[in-house]
Write an enzyme that holds these catalytic residues in place. Structure first.
Site, PDB file in Angstrom:
ATOM      1  N   TYR A  28      13.656  11.971   2.568  1.00  0.00           N
ATOM      2  CA  TYR A  28      13.157  10.653   2.541  1.00  0.00           C
ATOM      3  C   TYR A  28      13.595   9.887   3.964  1.00  0.00           C
ATOM      4  O   TYR A  28      12.753   9.634   4.914  1.00  0.00           O
ATOM      5  CB  TYR A  28      13.548   9.667   1.513  1.00  0.00           C
ATOM      6  CG  TYR A  28      12.744   8.376   1.141  1.00  0.00           C
ATOM      7  CD1 TYR A  28      11.666   8.455   0.505  1.00  0.00           C
ATOM      8  CD2 TYR A  28      13.018   7.283   2.071  1.00  0.00           C
ATOM      9  CE1 TYR A  28      10.571   7.640   0.242  1.00  0.00           C
ATOM     10  CE2 TYR A  28      11.896   6.315   1.858  1.00  0.00           C
ATOM     11  CZ  TYR A  28      10.916   6.518   1.130  1.00  0.00           C
ATOM     12  OH  TYR A  28       9.764   5.531   1.109  1.00  0.00           O
ATOM     13  N   LEU A  64      11.849   4.043  -8.033  1.00  0.00           N
ATOM     14  CA  LEU A  64      11.176   4.054  -9.534  1.00  0.00           C
ATOM     15  C   LEU A  64      10.046   4.943  -9.765  1.00  0.00           C
ATOM     16  O   LEU A  64       9.546   5.541  -8.777  1.00  0.00           O
ATOM     17  CB  LEU A  64      10.624   2.602  -9.641  1.00  0.00           C
ATOM     18  CG  LEU A  64      11.756   1.629  -9.965  1.00  0.00           C
ATOM     19  CD1 LEU A  64      10.950   0.213  -9.827  1.00  0.00           C
ATOM     20  CD2 LEU A  64      12.389   1.663 -11.478  1.00  0.00           C
ATOM     21  N   VAL A  65       9.620   5.249 -10.959  1.00  0.00           N
ATOM     22  CA  VAL A  65       8.547   6.299 -11.241  1.00  0.00           C
ATOM     23  C   VAL A  65       7.455   5.294 -10.972  1.00  0.00           C
ATOM     24  O   VAL A  65       6.939   4.511 -11.536  1.00  0.00           O
ATOM     25  CB  VAL A  65       8.647   6.595 -12.593  1.00  0.00           C
ATOM     26  CG1 VAL A  65       7.376   7.586 -13.151  1.00  0.00           C
ATOM     27  CG2 VAL A  65       9.884   7.171 -13.137  1.00  0.00           C
ATOM     28  N   LEU A 111       0.759  -0.998  -0.081  1.00  0.00           N
ATOM     29  CA  LEU A 111       0.078  -0.103  -0.085  1.00  0.00           C
ATOM     30  C   LEU A 111       0.890   1.238  -0.010  1.00  0.00           C
ATOM     31  O   LEU A 111       1.888   1.349   0.555  1.00  0.00           O
ATOM     32  CB  LEU A 111      -0.824   0.025   1.239  1.00  0.00           C
ATOM     33  CG  LEU A 111      -1.860  -0.959   1.383  1.00  0.00           C
ATOM     34  CD1 LEU A 111      -2.720  -0.598   2.725  1.00  0.00           C
ATOM     35  CD2 LEU A 111      -2.959  -1.104   0.269  1.00  0.00           C
TER      36      LEU A 111
HETATM   37  P1  NAI Z   1       1.463   2.792  -6.062  1.00  0.00           P
HETATM   38  O1  NAI Z   1       0.949   4.152  -5.555  1.00  0.00           O
HETATM   39  O2  NAI Z   1       1.962   2.676  -7.401  1.00  0.00           O
HETATM   40  O3  NAI Z   1       0.595   1.727  -5.565  1.00  0.00           O
HETATM   41  C1  NAI Z   1      -0.371   1.982  -4.156  1.00  0.00           C
HETATM   42  C2  NAI Z   1      -1.128   0.757  -4.218  1.00  0.00           C
HETATM   43  O4  NAI Z   1      -1.898   0.864  -3.062  1.00  0.00           O
HETATM   44  C3  NAI Z   1      -2.233   0.878  -5.332  1.00  0.00           C
HETATM   45  O5  NAI Z   1      -2.642  -0.281  -5.689  1.00  0.00           O
HETATM   46  C4  NAI Z   1      -3.402   1.422  -4.559  1.00  0.00           C
HETATM   47  O6  NAI Z   1      -4.641   0.915  -5.284  1.00  0.00           O
HETATM   48  C5  NAI Z   1      -3.321   0.849  -3.299  1.00  0.00           C
HETATM   49  N1  NAI Z   1      -4.035   1.780  -2.202  1.00  0.00           N
HETATM   50  C6  NAI Z   1      -3.694   2.989  -1.623  1.00  0.00           C
HETATM   51  N2  NAI Z   1      -4.286   3.312  -0.614  1.00  0.00           N
HETATM   52  C7  NAI Z   1      -5.202   2.108  -0.681  1.00  0.00           C
HETATM   53  C8  NAI Z   1      -6.341   2.043   0.414  1.00  0.00           C
HETATM   54  N3  NAI Z   1      -6.813   2.706   1.284  1.00  0.00           N
HETATM   55  N4  NAI Z   1      -7.042   0.858   0.234  1.00  0.00           N
HETATM   56  C9  NAI Z   1      -6.677  -0.178  -0.553  1.00  0.00           C
HETATM   57  N5  NAI Z   1      -5.788  -0.046  -1.454  1.00  0.00           N
HETATM   58  C10 NAI Z   1      -4.993   1.391  -1.286  1.00  0.00           C
HETATM   59  O7  NAI Z   1       2.782   2.966  -5.089  1.00  0.00           O
HETATM   60  P2  NAI Z   1       4.184   1.959  -5.165  1.00  0.00           P
HETATM   61  O8  NAI Z   1       5.199   2.988  -5.490  1.00  0.00           O
HETATM   62  O9  NAI Z   1       4.307   0.830  -5.887  1.00  0.00           O
HETATM   63  O10 NAI Z   1       4.431   1.725  -3.463  1.00  0.00           O
HETATM   64  C11 NAI Z   1       4.221   0.639  -2.963  1.00  0.00           C
HETATM   65  C12 NAI Z   1       5.309   0.273  -1.791  1.00  0.00           C
HETATM   66  O11 NAI Z   1       6.592   0.278  -2.283  1.00  0.00           O
HETATM   67  C13 NAI Z   1       5.062   1.589  -0.833  1.00  0.00           C
HETATM   68  O12 NAI Z   1       5.284   1.033   0.599  1.00  0.00           O
HETATM   69  C14 NAI Z   1       6.180   2.404  -1.220  1.00  0.00           C
HETATM   70  O13 NAI Z   1       6.844   3.080   0.123  1.00  0.00           O
HETATM   71  C15 NAI Z   1       7.125   1.424  -1.616  1.00  0.00           C
HETATM   72  N6  NAI Z   1       8.434   1.644  -2.422  1.00  0.00           N
HETATM   73  C16 NAI Z   1       8.356   2.487  -3.642  1.00  0.00           C
HETATM   74  C17 NAI Z   1       9.384   2.699  -4.212  1.00  0.00           C
HETATM   75  C18 NAI Z   1       9.347   3.822  -5.426  1.00  0.00           C
HETATM   76  O14 NAI Z   1      10.234   4.348  -5.686  1.00  0.00           O
HETATM   77  N7  NAI Z   1       8.271   3.923  -5.935  1.00  0.00           N
HETATM   78  C19 NAI Z   1      10.845   2.546  -3.759  1.00  0.00           C
HETATM   79  C20 NAI Z   1      10.685   1.626  -2.695  1.00  0.00           C
HETATM   80  C21 NAI Z   1       9.671   1.308  -2.091  1.00  0.00           C
END
Ligand code: NAI
Ligand code: NA
Length: 399
Positions: free
Chosen positions: A236, A274-275, A139
């Site tokens: 961060y 990542l983006v 999430l």
């Molecule tokens: P994203 O924004 O692409 O995905 C978020 C997901 O959570 C989506 O499926 C969305 O529908 C869901 N979501 C959000 N609020 C919700 C709720 N209340 N109920 C149900 N579903 C909900 O984000 P991303 O980047 O894939 O992030 C996922 C994890 O990876 C996070 O913990 C982030 O911190 C971590 N992360 C991200 C990095 C990056 O550069 N994007 C790098 C390393 C870790």
């Protein structure tokens, strides 16, 4: 209708269903090209399954390991001339492709922080799968309503202690400027961010799933974290979001205790920058990513979410000898190629040089921009955007 991108800052208000379908197909093809993951997961729950790392985790499990998947997310279908969200179209595309391949795939759309969605998910697991052997927690949200107290928390992206000044980029215009972000004014901002992005909800999920008897013997669960380079530490890792990540990482110990009698294990995987929809909202980070992409593409080590998740499954969570390589703090590291010394040294060199003028030459800002639009199904190769698109796409398992 003809669907075009419409942006407001780092948000894209529209999404393209045909582009989303093609992007999901591309991820599936990548996973298939890597061959089957030996001893991979078979029944998988992905919380946050519709975009970013969660979507790619679902695809890696389904198409790399023939796993049945249940995906939980918070997305919107099209209504009254308004487009559905990208995650809605991604999930429709995923289910379509999974079903065509003979794989079980169902989805639950709603607030994953709520008790109600947890209950619905448990009921579905009981009805269709009996138990799950992997729970992915992915999430990313700016707010959370606490299920026990009803308190609504909003996270903030701020440094702690000192104001932070550094370069940032508007990736639409390519203008590089200095930004100063003031630090949190009170402890509450930190506590609120931990309440939203820390480990409590992950723990609630695992507790509820365990109490309902829907976790298989030897179950694994994984959540995602980030560390990154020193230049982003103030915003961060040492900022409010970093405090939430510390809390998430500490939850591993709690969950390992909880899962002991099931011979289960919990992990935090530190992923690459990542983006995604979430990371584009953080100041400074998009400029870092655009330099990082340039360096890693030149070195041939660049990965997107699907490459990262395929490597997480095949090379970390489900290795052939069953061992899961961890760092000194007990974390999985698939940010290893990002954090490689030679990569970071080059990024640091470019960081000093980057201005609006030098940006096009020394960064992959164009790649950043394209990937941002790709998240919403735009600028995907092979998609005919002049063709009428049907925005009323259904997710097969959702009425
Ligand atoms: P994203 O924004 O692409 O995905 C978020 C997901 O959570 C989506 O499926 C969305 O529908 C869901 N979501 C959000 N609020 C919700 C709720 N209340 N109920 C149900 N579903 C909900 O984000 P991303 O980047 O894939 O992030 C996922 C994890 O990876 C996070 O913990 C982030 O911190 C971590 N992360 C991200 C990095 C990056 O550069 N994007 C790098 C390393 C870790
Ligand atoms: Na995700």
């Amino acid at each position: 209708m003809i669907i075009q991108p419409r942006t407001r800052g780092f948000i894209c208000l529209t999404a393209h269903p045909d582009g989303a379908l093609q992007a999901v197909k591309n991820q599936i093809e990548y996973v298939k090209s890597k061959g089957k993951i030996k001893n991979g997961p078979k029944k998988v729950l992905v919380i946050g399954a519709s975009t970013g790392f969660g979507l790619s985790s679902r695809i890696a499990a389904a198409f790399g390991s023939d796993a049945a998947t249940i995906g939980v997310f918070f997305e919107k279908p099209a209504s009254e001339g308004k487009m559905g969200t990208a995650g809605w179209y991604n999930s429709a595309a995923f289910e379509k492709e999974a079903h065509a391949a003979g794989l079980y795939a169902k989805s639950i759309n709603g607030d994953a922080f709520s008790d109600d969605i947890k209950r619905q998910t448990i009921d579905l697991i009981k009805k269709d799968l009996g138990q799950v052997d992997l729970v992915v927690y992915s999430l990313a949200s700016p707010r959370r309503t606490h299920p026990k107290t009803g308190v609504a928390y909003a996270s903030v992206l701020k440094p702690i202690g000192e104001p932070f000044t550094n370069k940032t980029v508007d990736f639409h215009t390519g203008v590089v400027s200095d930004i100063t972000i003031s630090p949190v004014e009170n402890e509450e901002d930190i506590a609120n961010t931990i309440a939203v992005m820390g480990g409590e909800d992950w723990k609630f999920w695992i507790e509820d799933l365990k109490n309902a008897g829907v976790l298989a013997d030897g179950v694994k669960t994984v959540a995602y974290s980030y560390i990154g380079p020193e230049l982003t530490f103030p915003i961060y890792r040492n900022g409010t979001i970093g405090q939430a990540k510390n809390d998430l990482e500490k939850t591993v110990t709690v969950l390992n205790d909880l899962l002991k009698d099931l011979h289960g294990v919990s992990y935090v995987s530190v992923n690459k920058a990542l983006v995604t929809q979430s990371s584009s909202a953080i100041p400074v980070v998009p400029l870092y990513i655009s330099l990082l992409y340039k360096v890693m593409k030149e070195k041939g080590t660049h990965e997107g979410t699907i490459e990262q998740m395929q490597r997480l499954f095949a090379g970390r969570l489900y290795t052939e000898n069953g061992e899961v390589p961890l760092d000194a703090d007990g974390r999985i590291r698939i940010d290893d190629w990002e954090m490689a010394e030679d990569v970071q040294a080059e990024v640091a060199k470019y960081w000093d040089k980057v201005t609006t003028e030098t940006l096009p030459d020394i960064s992959d800002i164009e790649g950043y921009r394209k990937e941002f639009f790709n998240l919403f199904g735009f600028e995907i190769d092979g998609v005919d955007y002049k063709k009428d698109a049907n925005e009323n796409v259904k997710i097969p398992s959702i009425e």
